[in-house]
Scaffold this motif. Structure first.
Motif, PDB file in Angstrom:
ATOM      1  N   MET A 118       0.834  -1.207   0.000  1.00 44.72           N
ATOM      2  CA  MET A 118       0.000   0.000   0.000  1.00 44.72           C
ATOM      3  C   MET A 118       0.871   1.259   0.000  1.00 44.72           C
ATOM      4  N   CYS A 119       1.932   1.227   0.805  1.00 44.36           N
ATOM      5  CA  CYS A 119       2.838   2.378   0.888  1.00 44.36           C
ATOM      6  C   CYS A 119       3.579   2.599  -0.432  1.00 44.36           C
ATOM      7  N   GLU A 120       3.997   1.500  -1.060  1.00 42.13           N
ATOM      8  CA  GLU A 120       4.716   1.607  -2.331  1.00 42.13           C
ATOM      9  C   GLU A 120       3.842   2.229  -3.415  1.00 42.13           C
ATOM     10  N   LYS A 121       2.516   1.974  -3.343  1.00 41.63           N
ATOM     11  CA  LYS A 121       1.606   2.533  -4.334  1.00 41.63           C
ATOM     12  C   LYS A 121       1.493   4.047  -4.231  1.00 41.63           C
ATOM     13  N   ILE A 122       1.817   4.604  -3.055  1.00 43.54           N
ATOM     14  CA  ILE A 122       1.803   6.066  -2.919  1.00 43.54           C
ATOM     15  C   ILE A 122       3.226   6.623  -2.954  1.00 43.54           C
ATOM     16  N   GLY A 123       4.160   5.781  -3.394  1.00 43.41           N
ATOM     17  CA  GLY A 123       5.528   6.246  -3.628  1.00 43.41           C
ATOM     18  C   GLY A 123       6.456   6.202  -2.443  1.00 43.41           C
TER      19      GLY A 123
ATOM     20  N   ILE B  26       9.723  12.894   2.009  1.00 50.56           N
ATOM     21  CA  ILE B  26       8.456  12.321   2.470  1.00 50.56           C
ATOM     22  C   ILE B  26       7.687  13.343   3.298  1.00 50.56           C
ATOM     23  N   ASP B  27       6.532  13.720   2.822  1.00 48.48           N
ATOM     24  CA  ASP B  27       5.613  14.557   3.585  1.00 48.48           C
ATOM     25  C   ASP B  27       4.717  13.604   4.373  1.00 48.48           C
ATOM     26  N   THR B  28       5.035  13.403   5.643  1.00 46.20           N
ATOM     27  CA  THR B  28       4.353  12.377   6.433  1.00 46.20           C
ATOM     28  C   THR B  28       2.857  12.630   6.560  1.00 46.20           C
ATOM     29  N   ASN B  29       2.468  13.900   6.647  1.00 45.20           N
ATOM     30  CA  ASN B  29       1.034  14.206   6.769  1.00 45.20           C
ATOM     31  C   ASN B  29       0.291  13.900   5.470  1.00 45.20           C
ATOM     32  N   GLU B  30       0.897  14.291   4.331  1.00 48.12           N
ATOM     33  CA  GLU B  30       0.288  14.006   3.031  1.00 48.12           C
ATOM     34  C   GLU B  30       0.243  12.501   2.769  1.00 48.12           C
ATOM     35  N   ALA B  31       1.322  11.809   3.144  1.00 44.46           N
ATOM     36  CA  ALA B  31       1.365  10.351   2.962  1.00 44.46           C
ATOM     37  C   ALA B  31       0.280   9.675   3.791  1.00 44.46           C
ATOM     38  N   ARG B  32       0.086  10.142   5.016  1.00 42.88           N
ATOM     39  CA  ARG B  32      -0.949   9.578   5.885  1.00 42.88           C
ATOM     40  C   ARG B  32      -2.329   9.718   5.252  1.00 42.88           C
ATOM     41  N   LEU B  33      -2.625  10.912   4.717  1.00 42.23           N
ATOM     42  CA  LEU B  33      -3.929  11.153   4.102  1.00 42.23           C
ATOM     43  C   LEU B  33      -4.134  10.279   2.865  1.00 42.23           C
ATOM     44  N   GLN B  34      -3.085  10.158   2.041  1.00 39.49           N
ATOM     45  CA  GLN B  34      -3.183   9.334   0.824  1.00 39.49           C
ATOM     46  C   GLN B  34      -3.433   7.878   1.175  1.00 39.49           C
TER      47      GLN B  34
ATOM     48  N   SER C 192      -8.246   2.737   9.520  1.00 36.35           N
ATOM     49  CA  SER C 192      -8.973   3.838  10.164  1.00 36.35           C
ATOM     50  C   SER C 192      -8.034   4.940  10.620  1.00 36.35           C
ATOM     51  N   TRP C 193      -6.748   4.619  10.772  1.00 37.16           N
ATOM     52  CA  TRP C 193      -5.763   5.598  11.227  1.00 37.16           C
ATOM     53  C   TRP C 193      -4.382   5.111  10.858  1.00 37.16           C
ATOM     54  N   CYS C 194      -3.464   6.048  10.613  1.00 35.17           N
ATOM     55  CA  CYS C 194      -2.081   5.661  10.346  1.00 35.17           C
ATOM     56  C   CYS C 194      -1.157   6.845  10.596  1.00 35.17           C
ATOM     57  N   SER C 195       0.129   6.554  10.765  1.00 33.16           N
ATOM     58  CA  SER C 195       1.140   7.602  10.896  1.00 33.16           C
ATOM     59  C   SER C 195       2.446   7.086  10.319  1.00 33.16           C
ATOM     60  N   PHE C 196       3.277   8.028   9.861  1.00 29.69           N
ATOM     61  CA  PHE C 196       4.597   7.701   9.337  1.00 29.69           C
ATOM     62  C   PHE C 196       5.640   8.380  10.211  1.00 29.69           C
ATOM     63  N   ILE C 197       6.618   7.612  10.682  1.00 36.74           N
ATOM     64  CA  ILE C 197       7.705   8.157  11.494  1.00 36.74           C
ATOM     65  C   ILE C 197       9.021   7.827  10.800  1.00 36.74           C
ATOM     66  N   VAL C 198       9.753   8.886  10.400  1.00 37.42           N
ATOM     67  CA  VAL C 198      11.023   8.713   9.695  1.00 37.42           C
ATOM     68  C   VAL C 198      12.157   8.996  10.670  1.00 37.42           C
ATOM     69  N   GLU C 199      13.027   7.997  10.864  1.00 41.46           N
ATOM     70  CA  GLU C 199      14.196   8.146  11.716  1.00 41.46           C
ATOM     71  C   GLU C 199      15.416   7.686  10.931  1.00 41.46           C
ATOM     72  N   GLY C 200      16.088   8.638  10.309  1.00 41.68           N
ATOM     73  CA  GLY C 200      17.229   8.298   9.468  1.00 41.68           C
ATOM     74  C   GLY C 200      16.793   7.473   8.274  1.00 41.68           C
TER      75      GLY C 200
END
Length: 312
Positions: free
Chosen positions: A48-53, A63-71, A80-88
């Protein structure tokens, strides 16, 4: 004097290159972790994540984590909910799956017959039965009503509940060819190896394939200090598929027909009790035709919505 100077210079260049490579590598996602999933496999979330790039090899600072979450939420109703956390170079995808609670529908309904039959048991806990035991009914006939009329002239609408059991008859007819295609698998006739190195796929071997095949893939990903590195080794096995035509004897065809009937019964007679059955088997050209006639005991009550505006 020159050699120590060259050694120090080479060491400085090596250290500088190390830091440059480390900075470049830390700017890309090389490890994706999924948490919070219960019924959806991790691989599906990653897809699913790969389909949104977003995936392994993605530039992390882009990576715009907020935009990715909405997509991700818009494209996948099961979340029903998701978040992206980028650490390095590490990406954590945290999700919550959509619950599917049982919806209670109190829409007034009647019970009508799903098929012809002889009523053997009436158990209605909501509404009022209009048929009795040993009564013959036809498909579509009213069995119980959700329209309740009282002595004071008032009318109440309710939802019928319960079951009406009847003895019914059904038939299943199927054809069994006396010739069928069968296949056999020879595993790993050809193997190919691929190295996935920092987002680049590098074939390590190549053998031509000139046969029908099914693929099997095994993956080994290396890690250090419990952190997966962007280095994977794939072994792809090509399993040869051989097909041929097999002739069936009458006995073999009957046996295969029995298996096919069991599959059909599981679908067409689901929930019904088989009291007895009778088979009629005939030859026709290059196949046999099996017609099985069943005597069943089943719940024939199906709900039908009451159109209140049409009731006087």
């Amino acid at each position: 004097m020159v050699r120590p100077y060259l050694n120090r210079k080479g060491l400085s260049v090596g250290v500088l290159l190390f830091f440059i490579i480390n900075i470049i590598l830390s700017s890309f996602i090389w490890n994706v972790e999924v948490i919070g999933n219960k019924t959806i496999p991790k691989e599906n979330i990653i897809e699913m994540c790969e389909k949104i790039g977003i995936g392994e090899g993605t530039f992390s600072r882009g990576i715009d984590t907020n935009e990715a979450r909405l997509q991700l939420l818009m494209n996948n109703k099961e979340l029903s909910w998701c978040s992206f956390i980028v650490e390095g170079s590490h990406l954590t995808v945290n999700i919550s799956e959509t619950d599917n609670p049982q919806i209670t529908d109190n829409t007034p309904t009647n019970f009508i017959a799903s098929s012809d039959g002889i009523v053997s048991k009436v158990k209605v806990s909501g509404g009022k039965a209009v048929v009795k035991k040993d009564q013959a009914v036809t498909k579509g006939e009213l069995l119980a009503t959700g329209v309740l009329e009282y002595k004071d002239g008032s009318t109440h609408f309710t939802k019928c509940a319960g079951e009406i059991i009847a003895e019914t008859q059904k038939e299943i007819t199927l054809e069994v060819p006396l010739e069928k295609e069968v296949s056999s698998i020879t595993p790993n006739v050809v193997k190919r190896y691929v190295l996935y190195f920092f987002g680049i796929k590098i074939p390590l071997s190549y053998t031509p394939i000139d046969f029908e095949y099914e693929k099997s893939v095994s993956k080994k990903q290396y890690k250090k200090d419990n952190v997966y590195l962007p280095i994977c080794f794939f072994e792809v096995g090509y399993n040869k598929v051989d097909r041929r035509i097999k002739s069936l004897s009458y006995t073999e065809a009957l046996k295969e027909g029995e298996e096919m009937l069991k599959e059909e019964e599981a679908v067409q007679l689901k929930g019904a009790e088989i009291i007895s059955y009778l088979d009629d088997v005939k030859y026709k050209n290059d196949r046999i035709i099996i017609k099985r006639s069943y005597k069943l005991r089943e719940n024939i009550a199906i709900s039908e919505k009451i159109q209140i505006n049409t009731v006087n």
